[in-house]
Design a protein around this motif. Structure first.
Motif, PDB file in Angstrom:
ATOM      1  N   MET A   1       0.731  -1.200  -0.091  1.00 28.22           N
ATOM      2  CA  MET A   1      -0.071   0.090   0.117  1.00 28.22           C
ATOM      3  C   MET A   1       0.928   1.257  -0.109  1.00 28.22           C
ATOM      4  SD  MET A   1      -2.922   0.741   2.833  1.00 28.22           S
ATOM      5  CE  MET A   1      -1.909   0.921   4.113  1.00 28.22           C
ATOM      6  N   ASP A   2       0.648   2.133  -0.977  1.00 23.70           N
ATOM      7  CA  ASP A   2       1.548   3.445  -1.033  1.00 23.70           C
ATOM      8  C   ASP A   2       0.518   4.570  -1.238  1.00 23.70           C
ATOM      9  OD1 ASP A   2       4.118   2.317  -1.269  1.00 23.70           O
ATOM     10  OD2 ASP A   2       3.201   1.454  -3.229  1.00 23.70           O
ATOM     11  N   SER A   3       0.817   5.667  -0.271  1.00 28.48           N
ATOM     12  CA  SER A   3      -0.057   6.890  -0.255  1.00 28.48           C
ATOM     13  C   SER A   3       0.251   7.467  -1.521  1.00 28.48           C
ATOM     14  CB  SER A   3       0.334   7.659   0.853  1.00 28.48           C
ATOM     15  OG  SER A   3      -0.139   9.097   0.530  1.00 28.48           O
ATOM     16  N   VAL A 238     -16.509 -10.873   2.868  1.00 34.52           N
ATOM     17  CA  VAL A 238     -15.603 -11.730   2.090  1.00 34.52           C
ATOM     18  C   VAL A 238     -15.864 -11.637   0.621  1.00 34.52           C
ATOM     19  CG1 VAL A 238     -14.848 -14.067   1.775  1.00 34.52           C
ATOM     20  CG2 VAL A 238     -14.798 -13.172   3.916  1.00 34.52           C
ATOM     21  N   ARG A 239     -17.257 -11.702   0.185  1.00 32.89           N
ATOM     22  CA  ARG A 239     -17.746 -11.505  -0.976  1.00 32.89           C
ATOM     23  C   ARG A 239     -17.247 -10.380  -1.590  1.00 32.89           C
ATOM     24  NH1 ARG A 239     -21.689 -15.105   0.545  1.00 32.89           N
ATOM     25  NH2 ARG A 239     -23.139 -13.260   1.018  1.00 32.89           N
ATOM     26  N   SER A 240     -17.730  -9.284  -0.969  1.00 27.01           N
ATOM     27  CA  SER A 240     -17.393  -7.728  -1.146  1.00 27.01           C
ATOM     28  C   SER A 240     -15.942  -7.531  -1.465  1.00 27.01           C
ATOM     29  CB  SER A 240     -17.957  -6.812  -0.102  1.00 27.01           C
ATOM     30  OG  SER A 240     -19.314  -7.120   0.130  1.00 27.01           O
ATOM     31  N   VAL A 241     -15.275  -8.183  -0.644  1.00 25.77           N
ATOM     32  CA  VAL A 241     -13.621  -7.750  -1.109  1.00 25.77           C
ATOM     33  C   VAL A 241     -13.348  -8.593  -2.400  1.00 25.77           C
ATOM     34  CG1 VAL A 241     -11.298  -8.786  -0.257  1.00 25.77           C
ATOM     35  CG2 VAL A 241     -12.982  -7.528   1.259  1.00 25.77           C
ATOM     36  N   ALA A 242     -13.755  -9.880  -2.557  1.00 28.35           N
ATOM     37  CA  ALA A 242     -13.770 -10.256  -3.859  1.00 28.35           C
ATOM     38  C   ALA A 242     -14.080  -9.587  -5.224  1.00 28.35           C
ATOM     39  CB  ALA A 242     -14.220 -11.704  -3.848  1.00 28.35           C
ATOM     40  N   ALA A 264      -5.640  -4.263  -4.085  1.00 28.80           N
ATOM     41  CA  ALA A 264      -5.767  -5.684  -4.181  1.00 28.80           C
ATOM     42  C   ALA A 264      -5.098  -6.027  -2.673  1.00 28.80           C
ATOM     43  CB  ALA A 264      -5.182  -6.349  -4.845  1.00 28.80           C
ATOM     44  N   GLU A 265      -3.983  -5.887  -2.340  1.00 33.17           N
ATOM     45  CA  GLU A 265      -3.386  -5.968  -1.070  1.00 33.17           C
ATOM     46  C   GLU A 265      -4.193  -5.785   0.283  1.00 33.17           C
ATOM     47  OE1 GLU A 265       0.923  -5.089   1.163  1.00 33.17           O
ATOM     48  OE2 GLU A 265       0.279  -4.125  -0.695  1.00 33.17           O
ATOM     49  N   ARG A 266      -4.436  -4.559   0.173  1.00 36.16           N
ATOM     50  CA  ARG A 266      -5.027  -3.939   1.451  1.00 36.16           C
ATOM     51  C   ARG A 266      -6.323  -4.796   1.538  1.00 36.16           C
ATOM     52  NH1 ARG A 266      -4.196  -2.421   6.572  1.00 36.16           N
ATOM     53  NH2 ARG A 266      -5.642  -1.205   7.208  1.00 36.16           N
ATOM     54  N   ALA A 267      -7.162  -4.944   0.501  1.00 38.93           N
ATOM     55  CA  ALA A 267      -8.504  -5.340   0.735  1.00 38.93           C
ATOM     56  C   ALA A 267      -8.372  -6.992   1.256  1.00 38.93           C
ATOM     57  CB  ALA A 267      -9.199  -5.563  -0.594  1.00 38.93           C
TER      58      ALA A 267
END
Ligand SMILES: [Zn+2]
Length: 337
Positions: A1-3, A238-242, A264-267
């Motif tokens: 994650m990068d600002s 979990v479905r919403s993240v997908a 992708a990584e943060r979610a």
């Protein structure tokens, strides 16, 4: 994650409120302070439409100071208009007062329509009528195995609807629907979990995604915070993240914190945070012995404040989360994916 905003990070580093931040030529972010809690501000996003109208996403916490702050921002973004008259549309990602608290005031002053998911509209409408009576609340606590001496402390918080809002929603937004903002291809994505009618908004051309409280850079979002639901908030989450996976490389405009890339990584981290808790619950449930109550399970988990440090609303919230995780585990949620 990068600002993706040195301006925001510099302000945060100095302990100050981030200034009005230009995300794109026609997209701005405004930090709106909010009282209490562990988050200092929420973000309002201001979109300058092709026809000269302004679209506001999540106007923020309702206060006179925030109202003046919003008007000042509008004067910068759309100087040719007189204040609120510039606003031609309002969208709320979800029903929490730090996001749509000021929607009613903005709607009145501008005449613009407020759009939200139908589930949030319904939850807002039953706000004042949904509370359980005291006997029902005490009954639920008893069912959770809460010791009798602690029940009175918690009863007032049981099944409490989301706090303090009477907001009229003009228009329902559905998953996949495009918002009427000329020059933007803004599409609503249904992302239940934090609340049951939570929406993210994405713009493919600008490769931006507004995530509300679904995915945040500095904290893990709480789940099931929009009132009672018929589905399990963790399964939903979990479905919403997908559902965000196709947009993993978009720049994220979150409801709090700072804008960033690395969705992708943060979610995944946010979902994993809750799944880890579910695995802890699963381990407790798997121990030999009689069936454990929600109270007993919760007392065995790790809490930031420590189990003994939890009281009142915080304790009730911990029990709610424990029940949600237990039901998720029982329904086979850990083996589904
Ligand atoms: Zn929220």
């Amino acid at each position: 994650m990068d600002s993706t905003s040195t301006q925001q990070m510099d302000a945060i580093g100095r302990g100050e409120l981030p200034p009005l931040d230009r995300v794109r030529d026609d997209v701005w972010s405004l930090a709106q302070p909010m009282p209490g809690g562990h988050l200092a501000y929420s973000f309002t996003y201001i979109l300058m439409a092709e026809d000269g109208g302004v679209h506001v996403v999540d106007p923020g916490w309702d206060s006179d100071e925030n109202w003046e702050r919003l008007l000042a921002a509008l004067a910068v973004v759309a100087p040719e208009f007189r204040a609120a008259a510039a606003v031609s549309g309002i969208t709320g990602t979800h029903l929490h007062p730090d996001h749509v608290g000021m929607a009613a005031r903005l709607r009145r002053a501008s005449g613009a329509q407020l759009s939200m998911h139908a589930v949030e509209r319904a939850a807002l409408a039953r706000h004042s009528t949904r509370l359980l009576d005291l006997d029902e609340a005490l009954g639920r606590l008893e069912g959770w195995g809460v010791p009798e001496a602690r029940r009175a402390e918690l009863a007032q918080y049981v099944d409490r609807s989301p706090e303090g809002l009477v907001v009229a929603v003009d228009r329902d937004l559905q998953d996949g629907e495009q918002l009427p903002v000329p020059g933007f291809g803004l599409v609503a994505i249904s992302t239940p979990g934090h609340t049951a009618g939570h929406l993210c908004l994405r713009d493919d051309e600008r490769r931006l995604i507004l995530t509300g409280d679904h995915v945040l850079p500095t904290v893990f979002p709480g789940l099931g915070l929009g009132g009672p639901t018929s589905s399990n908030p963790l399964s939903d989450y979990v479905r919403s993240v997908a559902a965000l996976a196709p947009f993993g490389d978009y720049e994220v405009l979150p409801g709090h914190g700072f804008r960033f890339t690395g969705l992708a990584e943060r979610a995944t981290d946010c979902a994993e945070h809750h799944l880890t808790r579910a695995r802890q619950v699963d381990a407790v449930l798997g121990e030999p012995g009689p069936e454990r109550s929600v109270w007993e399970i919760a007392s065995r988990l790790t809490w930031t404040a420590g189990w003994e440090g939890l009281h009142g609303f915080q304790l009730l919230s911990a029990l709610n989360q424990t029940e949600m995780h237990r039901d998720f585990v029982r329904a086979g949620g850990l083996s589904d994916g």
